[in-house]
Design a protein around this motif. Structure first.
Motif, PDB file in Angstrom:
ATOM      1  N   ASN A 135       5.087   9.085   1.696  1.00 14.14           N
ATOM      2  CA  ASN A 135       5.181   9.898   2.908  1.00 14.14           C
ATOM      3  C   ASN A 135       5.494   9.052   4.134  1.00 14.14           C
ATOM      4  O   ASN A 135       5.203   7.861   4.174  1.00 14.14           O
ATOM      5  N   HIS A 136       6.083   9.693   5.124  1.00 12.26           N
ATOM      6  CA  HIS A 136       6.255   9.035   6.426  1.00 12.26           C
ATOM      7  C   HIS A 136       4.929   9.090   7.179  1.00 12.26           C
ATOM      8  O   HIS A 136       3.969   9.714   6.719  1.00 12.26           O
ATOM      9  N   LYS A 137       4.876   8.430   8.350  1.00 10.36           N
ATOM     10  CA  LYS A 137       3.603   8.365   9.060  1.00 10.36           C
ATOM     11  C   LYS A 137       3.797   8.409  10.574  1.00 10.36           C
ATOM     12  O   LYS A 137       3.357   7.508  11.293  1.00 10.36           O
ATOM     13  N   PRO A 138       4.465   9.459  11.078  1.00 13.69           N
ATOM     14  CA  PRO A 138       4.421   9.624  12.533  1.00 13.69           C
ATOM     15  C   PRO A 138       2.973   9.845  12.934  1.00 13.69           C
ATOM     16  O   PRO A 138       2.166  10.350  12.142  1.00 13.69           O
ATOM     17  N   GLU A 139       2.618   9.472  14.158  1.00 12.36           N
ATOM     18  CA  GLU A 139       1.220   9.619  14.572  1.00 12.36           C
ATOM     19  C   GLU A 139       1.117   9.823  16.074  1.00 12.36           C
ATOM     20  O   GLU A 139       1.983   9.391  16.835  1.00 12.36           O
ATOM     21  N   ILE A 140       0.064  10.502  16.465  1.00  9.70           N
ATOM     22  CA  ILE A 140      -0.219  10.690  17.886  1.00  9.70           C
ATOM     23  C   ILE A 140      -1.654  10.254  18.130  1.00  9.70           C
ATOM     24  O   ILE A 140      -2.526  10.464  17.284  1.00  9.70           O
ATOM     25  N   MET A 141      -1.880   9.576  19.236  1.00 13.39           N
ATOM     26  CA  MET A 141      -3.237   9.172  19.606  1.00 13.39           C
ATOM     27  C   MET A 141      -3.579   9.765  20.959  1.00 13.39           C
ATOM     28  O   MET A 141      -2.727   9.860  21.838  1.00 13.39           O
ATOM     29  N   LEU A 278      -4.091  11.353  15.025  1.00 16.46           N
ATOM     30  CA  LEU A 278      -3.657  12.326  14.032  1.00 16.46           C
ATOM     31  C   LEU A 278      -2.289  11.911  13.535  1.00 16.46           C
ATOM     32  O   LEU A 278      -1.399  11.603  14.336  1.00 16.46           O
ATOM     33  N   MET A 279      -2.137  11.884  12.217  1.00 12.38           N
ATOM     34  CA  MET A 279      -0.908  11.372  11.620  1.00 12.38           C
ATOM     35  C   MET A 279      -0.560  12.168  10.382  1.00 12.38           C
ATOM     36  O   MET A 279      -1.373  12.954   9.870  1.00 12.38           O
ATOM     37  N   ALA A 280       0.663  11.964   9.905  1.00 12.21           N
ATOM     38  CA  ALA A 280       1.010  12.522   8.609  1.00 12.21           C
ATOM     39  C   ALA A 280       0.097  11.909   7.558  1.00 12.21           C
ATOM     40  O   ALA A 280      -0.443  10.812   7.744  1.00 12.21           O
ATOM     41  N   ASN A 281      -0.095  12.609   6.453  1.00  8.85           N
ATOM     42  CA  ASN A 281      -1.047  12.186   5.424  1.00  8.85           C
ATOM     43  C   ASN A 281      -0.492  10.990   4.649  1.00  8.85           C
ATOM     44  O   ASN A 281       0.031  11.125   3.544  1.00  8.85           O
ATOM     45  N   SER A 282      -0.611   9.807   5.273  1.00  4.37           N
ATOM     46  CA  SER A 282      -0.029   8.596   4.700  1.00  4.37           C
ATOM     47  C   SER A 282      -0.832   7.382   5.114  1.00  4.37           C
ATOM     48  O   SER A 282      -1.538   7.410   6.128  1.00  4.37           O
ATOM     49  N   VAL A 335      -2.317  18.226  17.490  1.00  6.64           N
ATOM     50  CA  VAL A 335      -3.691  17.979  17.920  1.00  6.64           C
ATOM     51  C   VAL A 335      -3.921  18.689  19.246  1.00  6.64           C
ATOM     52  O   VAL A 335      -3.016  18.794  20.088  1.00  6.64           O
ATOM     53  N   SER A 336      -5.131  19.200  19.413  1.00  3.44           N
ATOM     54  CA  SER A 336      -5.475  19.872  20.661  1.00  3.44           C
ATOM     55  C   SER A 336      -6.928  19.567  21.021  1.00  3.44           C
ATOM     56  O   SER A 336      -7.701  19.090  20.188  1.00  3.44           O
ATOM     57  N   ARG A 337      -7.260  19.815  22.286  1.00  2.00           N
ATOM     58  CA  ARG A 337      -8.615  19.567  22.783  1.00  2.00           C
ATOM     59  C   ARG A 337      -9.182  20.883  23.316  1.00  2.00           C
ATOM     60  O   ARG A 337      -8.517  21.607  24.066  1.00  2.00           O
ATOM     61  N   ILE A 338     -10.388  21.192  22.912  1.00  2.00           N
ATOM     62  CA  ILE A 338     -11.072  22.403  23.371  1.00  2.00           C
ATOM     63  C   ILE A 338     -12.273  21.968  24.207  1.00  2.00           C
ATOM     64  O   ILE A 338     -13.111  21.201  23.739  1.00  2.00           O
ATOM     65  N   GLU A 339     -12.322  22.432  25.458  1.00  2.01           N
ATOM     66  CA  GLU A 339     -13.458  22.129  26.339  1.00  2.01           C
ATOM     67  C   GLU A 339     -14.147  23.428  26.717  1.00  2.01           C
ATOM     68  O   GLU A 339     -13.504  24.364  27.186  1.00  2.01           O
ATOM     69  N   LEU A 340     -15.449  23.470  26.511  1.00  2.00           N
ATOM     70  CA  LEU A 340     -16.230  24.659  26.827  1.00  2.00           C
ATOM     71  C   LEU A 340     -17.409  24.293  27.724  1.00  2.00           C
ATOM     72  O   LEU A 340     -18.103  23.313  27.471  1.00  2.00           O
ATOM     73  N   GLN A 341     -17.584  25.084  28.748  1.00  2.00           N
ATOM     74  CA  GLN A 341     -18.759  24.924  29.612  1.00  2.00           C
ATOM     75  C   GLN A 341     -19.932  25.686  28.998  1.00  2.00           C
ATOM     76  O   GLN A 341     -19.752  26.558  28.140  1.00  2.00           O
ATOM     77  N   PRO A 342     -21.173  25.359  29.415  1.00  2.00           N
ATOM     78  CA  PRO A 342     -22.342  26.059  28.871  1.00  2.00           C
ATOM     79  C   PRO A 342     -22.166  27.577  28.915  1.00  2.00           C
ATOM     80  O   PRO A 342     -21.781  28.144  29.935  1.00  2.00           O
ATOM     81  N   GLY A 343     -22.400  28.192  27.757  1.00  2.00           N
ATOM     82  CA  GLY A 343     -22.293  29.647  27.655  1.00  2.00           C
ATOM     83  C   GLY A 343     -20.908  30.160  27.313  1.00  2.00           C
ATOM     84  O   GLY A 343     -20.750  31.344  26.992  1.00  2.00           O
ATOM     85  N   ILE A 398     -16.761  19.003  24.137  1.00  7.50           N
ATOM     86  CA  ILE A 398     -15.385  18.531  23.953  1.00  7.50           C
ATOM     87  C   ILE A 398     -15.125  18.415  22.460  1.00  7.50           C
ATOM     88  O   ILE A 398     -15.814  17.665  21.753  1.00  7.50           O
ATOM     89  N   ILE A 399     -14.142  19.165  21.984  1.00  8.00           N
ATOM     90  CA  ILE A 399     -13.799  19.220  20.561  1.00  8.00           C
ATOM     91  C   ILE A 399     -12.313  18.908  20.401  1.00  8.00           C
ATOM     92  O   ILE A 399     -11.489  19.382  21.183  1.00  8.00           O
ATOM     93  N   TYR A 400     -11.986  18.107  19.404  1.00  8.24           N
ATOM     94  CA  TYR A 400     -10.582  17.868  19.057  1.00  8.24           C
ATOM     95  C   TYR A 400     -10.280  18.580  17.743  1.00  8.24           C
ATOM     96  O   TYR A 400     -11.093  18.566  16.815  1.00  8.24           O
ATOM     97  N   LYS A 401      -9.107  19.200  17.710  1.00  2.00           N
ATOM     98  CA  LYS A 401      -8.713  20.008  16.547  1.00  2.00           C
ATOM     99  C   LYS A 401      -7.368  19.550  15.990  1.00  2.00           C
ATOM    100  O   LYS A 401      -6.418  19.319  16.730  1.00  2.00           O
ATOM    101  N   ALA A 402      -7.314  19.414  14.671  1.00  2.00           N
ATOM    102  CA  ALA A 402      -6.069  19.115  13.966  1.00  2.00           C
ATOM    103  C   ALA A 402      -5.592  20.368  13.247  1.00  2.00           C
ATOM    104  O   ALA A 402      -6.391  21.076  12.624  1.00  2.00           O
ATOM    105  N   SER A 403      -4.287  20.636  13.332  1.00  2.00           N
ATOM    106  CA  SER A 403      -3.723  21.778  12.631  1.00  2.00           C
ATOM    107  C   SER A 403      -2.262  21.477  12.312  1.00  2.00           C
ATOM    108  O   SER A 403      -1.806  20.339  12.444  1.00  2.00           O
ATOM    109  N   VAL A 404      -1.527  22.498  11.860  1.00  2.00           N
ATOM    110  CA  VAL A 404      -0.110  22.364  11.511  1.00  2.00           C
ATOM    111  C   VAL A 404       0.695  23.288  12.409  1.00  2.00           C
ATOM    112  O   VAL A 404       0.342  24.467  12.537  1.00  2.00           O
ATOM    113  N   PRO A 405       1.768  22.797  13.026  1.00  2.00           N
ATOM    114  CA  PRO A 405       2.513  23.623  13.994  1.00  2.00           C
ATOM    115  C   PRO A 405       3.481  24.607  13.332  1.00  2.00           C
ATOM    116  O   PRO A 405       4.690  24.552  13.528  1.00  2.00           O
ATOM    117  N   LEU A 406       2.942  25.515  12.530  1.00  7.48           N
ATOM    118  CA  LEU A 406       3.769  26.518  11.859  1.00  7.48           C
ATOM    119  C   LEU A 406       3.705  27.836  12.639  1.00  7.48           C
ATOM    120  O   LEU A 406       2.651  28.245  13.126  1.00  7.48           O
TER     121      LEU A 406
END
Length: 407
Positions: A135-141, A278-282, A335-343, A398-406
């Motif tokens: 596999n290839h291995k593009p990656e984002i940090m 987050l990177m390709a599975n390689s 990759v995305s970041r989710i920020e939630l305040q109390p409640g 603060i939560i980081y989420k990995a998904s697929v851009p489909l």
């Protein structure tokens, strides 16, 4: 599975104890004691070398095996048809010592290299193997702290200035002027070791005292070159040719929350800090210095993009649902970041398999808050699952989420 049943689980990743890692950040994140062993990376995914474990009432199971039990339902039809696996590997990194100068191959070149080494009978775990998979291995940090890295060759004018202003590199300037990036890099990477020692010794003698006296700035390549020498127990006998790369590449400084994308062929190295990656599975890495690991100069030169790079810092696109998305050209991941305040609550229905990790705060996740997403906890969510995340404490989550851009 899928829309017909629940596919949401607590997930436990694997710590990788590489020598360049820090000792405290990842254990502290996970709520574990430091062990005196470096904790460099925390892997979340289904890569065969270190698959994560998911917690199920009927018994724990590794994520790779879970996916293989019902791949289309768990990943979603589109992901399975396109990738035939979970296409990404999600990580937390703690970079205490600089990583190796490295390049990742394209997908087609990884397939050829993997097949070639298999045919040659090289064991998958051999330290002299280049290709661990096809596999290839593009990656984002995304930086979690102030972060320094090397990223691509300097633009032409800047590299000319470096070669002219560093006295020990004076004889390299004509090489670059006449023949460009490839000839310059090939020249220094193929120098006999005694020539490397001779060429770099004067530079080292000049910059190490400045480093030890705290007179060098981290945006100066001399800082990182001196640190590489000071921290290398072999430097008395063998100076590392990776020092040339420190001077030839862009030094990037990234603030927390900012991101950098590394595509195939772009030479790079992490220098210091913590990040989400987050990177390709390689696990394919071609190395060019600053490492005791296997270095294959011909293979590195074959896959490096010899072109000027103007570094780009990526900021996220914030949506109405409290989710900040880091866009990149990679088809394998987002990759995305989710920020939630109390409640506050985040609601979502997954369009692909997701992995989430909490970096800060207290939160619950699932259909009815049955899973923990408090600091250091991770969850795996399969395709077509409707769920919510609630901030249950007094601190911002603060939560980081990995998904697929489909689509």
């Amino acid at each position: 599975m899928g829309s017909t049943g629940s596919c949401m689980y607590q997930l436990n990743g694997k710590i990788q104890h590489y020598a360049w890692g820090g000792f405290e950040y990842i254990p502290a994140l996970l709520g574990q004691p430091a062990t005196g062993e470096p904790a460099a990376e925390y892997w979340m995914g289904a890569h065969r070398s270190a698959p994560s474990v998911i917690e199920r009432p009927q018994g724990n199971m590794d994520l790779k095996s879970l996916i293989e039990s019902a791949p289309e339902n768990i990943l979603g039809k589109a992901t399975w048809e396109k990738f035939a696996e979970l296409p990404y590997l999600f990580k937390i990194l703690d970079v205490k010592e600089m990583l190796s100068i490295q390049v990742h191959p394209t997908k087609s070149e990884a397939e050829k290299g993997f097949a070639r080494e298999n045919e040659a009978g090289i064991p998958l775990d051999a330290p002299y193997r280049n290709y661990k998979d096809a596999n290839h291995k593009p990656e984002i940090m995304v930086a979690l702290s102030p972060f320094y890295l090397l990223h691509g060759f300097l633009p032409e004018a800047k590299l000319k200035s470096v070669l002219q202003s560093v006295p020990e590199f004076a004889d390299l300037s004509p090489v670059f002027e006449k023949e460009g990036y490839y000839a310059l890099y090939k020249h220094v990477m193929e120098l006999p070791q005694d020539s490397v020692n001779k060429k770099l010794q004067a530079l080292v003698d000049r910059i190490v005292p400045l480093y030890k006296d705290n007179k060098l700035d981290k945006k100066d390549p001399a800082f990182w070159a001196a640190r590489a020498v000071v921290n290398d127990p072999q430097s008395k006998d063998r100076l590392d040719r990776g020092i040339f790369s420190i001077y030839f590449f862009n030094i990037m400084f990234v603030q927390p929350g900012q991101a950098v994308f590394q595509d195939a062929g772009i030479p790079h190295a992490y220098l210091e800090g913590q990040n989400v990656e987050l990177m390709a599975n390689s696990d394919n890495v071609l190395r060019g210095g600053l490492t005791p690991k296997h270095i294959d100069v011909p293979e590195l030169l074959k896959h490096t993009r010899f072109e000027p790079v103007h570094p780009e810092v990526l900021n996220p696109v914030v949506t109405a649902t409290k989710e900040a998305i880091y866009e990149s050209p990679a088809p394998d991941f987002v990759v995305s970041r989710i920020e939630l305040q109390p409640g506050e609550t985040y609601k979502h229905t997954s369009t692909a398999a997701e992995i989430l990790i909490s970096i800060q705060g207290q939160a619950s996740a699932g259909k009815a808050g049955e899973l923990s997403l408090s600091k250091g906890h991770s969850v795996f969510i399969g395709f077509d699952q409707s769920y919510k995340i609630d901030c249950t404490g007094a601190e911002t989550v603060i939560i980081y989420k990995a998904s697929v851009p489909l689509v």
